[in-house]
Design an enzyme around this catalytic site. Structure first.
Site, PDB file in Angstrom:
ATOM      1  N   ARG A 148     -63.628 -87.345 -56.053  1.00 39.10           N
ATOM      2  CA  ARG A 148     -64.940 -87.191 -55.416  1.00 39.10           C
ATOM      3  C   ARG A 148     -64.880 -87.694 -53.972  1.00 39.10           C
ATOM      4  NH1 ARG A 148     -68.320 -90.985 -56.036  1.00 39.10           N
ATOM      5  NH2 ARG A 148     -68.085 -91.270 -58.270  1.00 39.10           N
ATOM      6  N   TYR A 206     -80.144 -68.873 -41.161  1.00 40.20           N
ATOM      7  CA  TYR A 206     -79.905 -68.630 -42.580  1.00 40.20           C
ATOM      8  C   TYR A 206     -81.105 -69.134 -43.403  1.00 40.20           C
ATOM      9  CZ  TYR A 206     -77.599 -68.762 -47.075  1.00 40.20           C
ATOM     10  OH  TYR A 206     -77.275 -68.568 -48.383  1.00 40.20           O
ATOM     11  N   ASP A 252     -74.234 -73.784 -36.196  1.00 49.55           N
ATOM     12  CA  ASP A 252     -73.747 -73.055 -37.373  1.00 49.55           C
ATOM     13  C   ASP A 252     -72.942 -71.862 -36.854  1.00 49.55           C
ATOM     14  OD1 ASP A 252     -73.335 -71.483 -39.632  1.00 49.55           O
ATOM     15  OD2 ASP A 252     -75.229 -72.082 -40.565  1.00 49.55           O
ATOM     16  N   LYS A 281     -67.897 -67.466 -46.352  1.00 51.14           N
ATOM     17  CA  LYS A 281     -67.960 -66.196 -45.616  1.00 51.14           C
ATOM     18  C   LYS A 281     -66.582 -65.867 -45.027  1.00 51.14           C
ATOM     19  CE  LYS A 281     -72.198 -66.797 -46.870  1.00 51.14           C
ATOM     20  NZ  LYS A 281     -73.222 -67.393 -46.015  1.00 51.14           N
TER      21      LYS A 281
HETATM   22  C1  PLP Z   1     -74.165 -68.438 -46.216  1.00 49.46           C
HETATM   23  C2  PLP Z   1     -74.555 -69.243 -45.064  1.00 49.46           C
HETATM   24  C3  PLP Z   1     -74.856 -70.599 -45.192  1.00 49.46           C
HETATM   25  C4  PLP Z   1     -74.860 -71.314 -46.524  1.00 49.46           C
HETATM   26  O1  PLP Z   1     -73.580 -71.352 -47.076  1.00 49.46           O
HETATM   27  P1  PLP Z   1     -73.319 -71.386 -48.667  1.00 49.46           P
HETATM   28  O2  PLP Z   1     -71.831 -71.465 -48.736  1.00 49.46           O
HETATM   29  O3  PLP Z   1     -73.881 -70.121 -49.238  1.00 49.46           O
HETATM   30  O4  PLP Z   1     -74.006 -72.586 -49.192  1.00 49.46           O
HETATM   31  C5  PLP Z   1     -75.203 -71.295 -44.059  1.00 49.46           C
HETATM   32  N1  PLP Z   1     -75.259 -70.702 -42.853  1.00 49.46           N
HETATM   33  C6  PLP Z   1     -74.971 -69.391 -42.701  1.00 49.46           C
HETATM   34  C7  PLP Z   1     -75.060 -68.785 -41.331  1.00 49.46           C
HETATM   35  C8  PLP Z   1     -74.625 -68.620 -43.788  1.00 49.46           C
HETATM   36  O5  PLP Z   1     -74.367 -67.320 -43.637  1.00 49.46           O
END
Ligand code: PLP
Length: 394
Positions: free
Chosen positions: A48, A101, A173, A198
């Site tokens: 963890r 998001y 982000d 992604k």
């Molecule tokens: C998908 C996404 C997230 C969240 O990520 P998860 O892995 O689904 O928790 C955050 N920011 C952006 C721009 C995303 O496309």
């Protein structure tokens, strides 16, 4: 190290396994680690807190941005949660892009607000709006660029100049472009946020998240939060992400080229009213895109003539493009933001930001773009039939 990005994607932060010579870091599927004596161990005590496979991914991701090892999480939203818990207390303000998001909006609006944190969603495409939103209680500015799903851009260098002067950390982000195409830390940001789900893992096989920063005290705090809430990434997911990372620059070049081809084709299609893609000359912030990006990525959005019903009809008619949430992987995905990814964003906020009910988001995969165009052409024709049928019914 002076290696180029493509070389770093394959080798950065990694070395053959010292015990066996295995060229890939093994999957260390172990909860605990035997200690030689009380207080004497080899760096890992319990999975963890840290795990060798996850640590290898962290070193590899950090190397891509000339930063110390990143901190990896079970999901992108777990990474965001750790960032918010590390920096925010009850009464603190956080400024966030109003287009971002949907899960980020939900986390801030429906969870952190209840803990006393005050989110302020502003139009970060205007640096002056960010400056105006700062208060003495602002402890974090969080921007997403390109933003999900309209691809609106924030000028990172301009916003960083404002946050730096105010002494407030700036998080970006960077999920849509990844370090392959955009380097927020070089532009003055303090923290990069990734959903590795992604493009970084890139094969629709895992969910995961990462935070990258050059601030050692913040890194320590983030690892403390992760250990305390228990949100580290799983070793197998880290291993798959390490594998995906090697082809990241290659994939993003192809995603970008195919997305531009499809964006131009959509723009010329009589049934398409509007196409949003930062690589198009018609994109409202094309100049900023050229300045800030090294390529524009695989995600575009478009609106079909005939409004929401026509857009939904197209999304229901595609066959090669899969109707699914997520983006950035080898398979082309089509998404309806209003009901899927952004369903939890208040309708009024969606409308204000141009997330119409007929907006279609396309994450262009690695298929032959000609085949994707064929699928979209057929789906757009079905959309026309749908509209004719609706008119006949009226
Ligand atoms: C998908 C996404 C997230 C969240 O990520 P998860 O892995 O689904 O928790 C955050 N920011 C952006 C721009 C995303 O496309």
């Amino acid at each position: 190290m002076t290696a180029s990005f493509d070389t770093l994607a394959v080798h950065g932060g990694r070395r053959p396994d010292p015990g066996t010579g295995a060229i890939l870091t093994p999957i260390f599927q172990s909860a605990t680690y035997v200690q030689e004596a009380v207080g004497v161990h080899r760096g890992h005590t319990y999975s963890r807190a840290s795990n060798p496979t996850v640590s290898a991914l962290e070193a590899a991701l950090g190397a891509l941005e000339d930063a110390p090892p990143s901190v990896c999480f079970a999901t992108g939203l777990a990474a965001e949660t750790a960032l918010f818990l590390a920096l925010l207390r009850a009464g603190d303000h956080v400024v966030c892009s109003e287009v971002c998001y949907g899960g980020t909006v939900r986390l801030l609006d429906q969870l952190l607000r209840g803990l006393g944190v005050v989110p302020r969603f502003v139009d970060t495409t205007r640096p002056d709006a960010v400056a105006a939103a700062l208060t003495p209680r602002t402890r974090l500015v969080f921007v997403e660029t390109p933003a999900n799903p309209t691809l609106a851009l924030t000028d990172v260098a301009a916003v960083a100049a404002i946050t730096r002067a105010a002494g407030v950390p700036l998080a970006v982000d960077n999920t849509f472009l990844t370090p392959a195409l955009q380097r927020p830390l070089e532009l003055g940001a303090d923290i990069c946020v990734y959903s590795t789900t992604k493009h970084i893992e890139g094969h629709n096989a895992t969910v995961g998240g990462a935070l990258t920063t050059r601030d050692d005290a913040l890194l320590e705090r983030l690892r403390f939060v992760r250990k305390s809430v228990g949100s580290i990434q799983a070793p197998f997911d880290a291993w798959l992400t390490l594998r995906g990372l090697k082809t990241l620059p290659l994939r993003l070049r192809r995603h970008s080229a195919s997305a531009l081809t499809i964006a131009r084709w959509l723009e010329a299609h009589p049934r398409v009213e509007r196409v949003l893609y930062p690589g198009l000359d018609s994109f409202p912030q094309a100049e900023l895109a050229r300045r800030q990006h090294r390529g524009h990525g695989g995600v575009l959005a478009f609106e079909v003539a005939g409004g929401a019903a026509a857009g939904v009809a197209v999304m229901n008619a595609v066959r090669l493009c899969a109707l699914a949430e997520s983006l950035g992987a080898v398979e082309t995905l089509v998404t309806h933001p209003a009901s899927m990814t952004h369903g939890d964003v208040p309708a009024e906020q969606r409308a204000r930001c141009g997330i119409g009910d007929g907006l279609v988001r396309l994450s262009v995969g690695l298929e032959d773009p000609a085949d994707l165009i064929g699928d979209l052409d057929r789906a757009l024709a079905v959309g026309v039939e749908h509209e004719v049928a609706a008119c006949a019914a009226r």
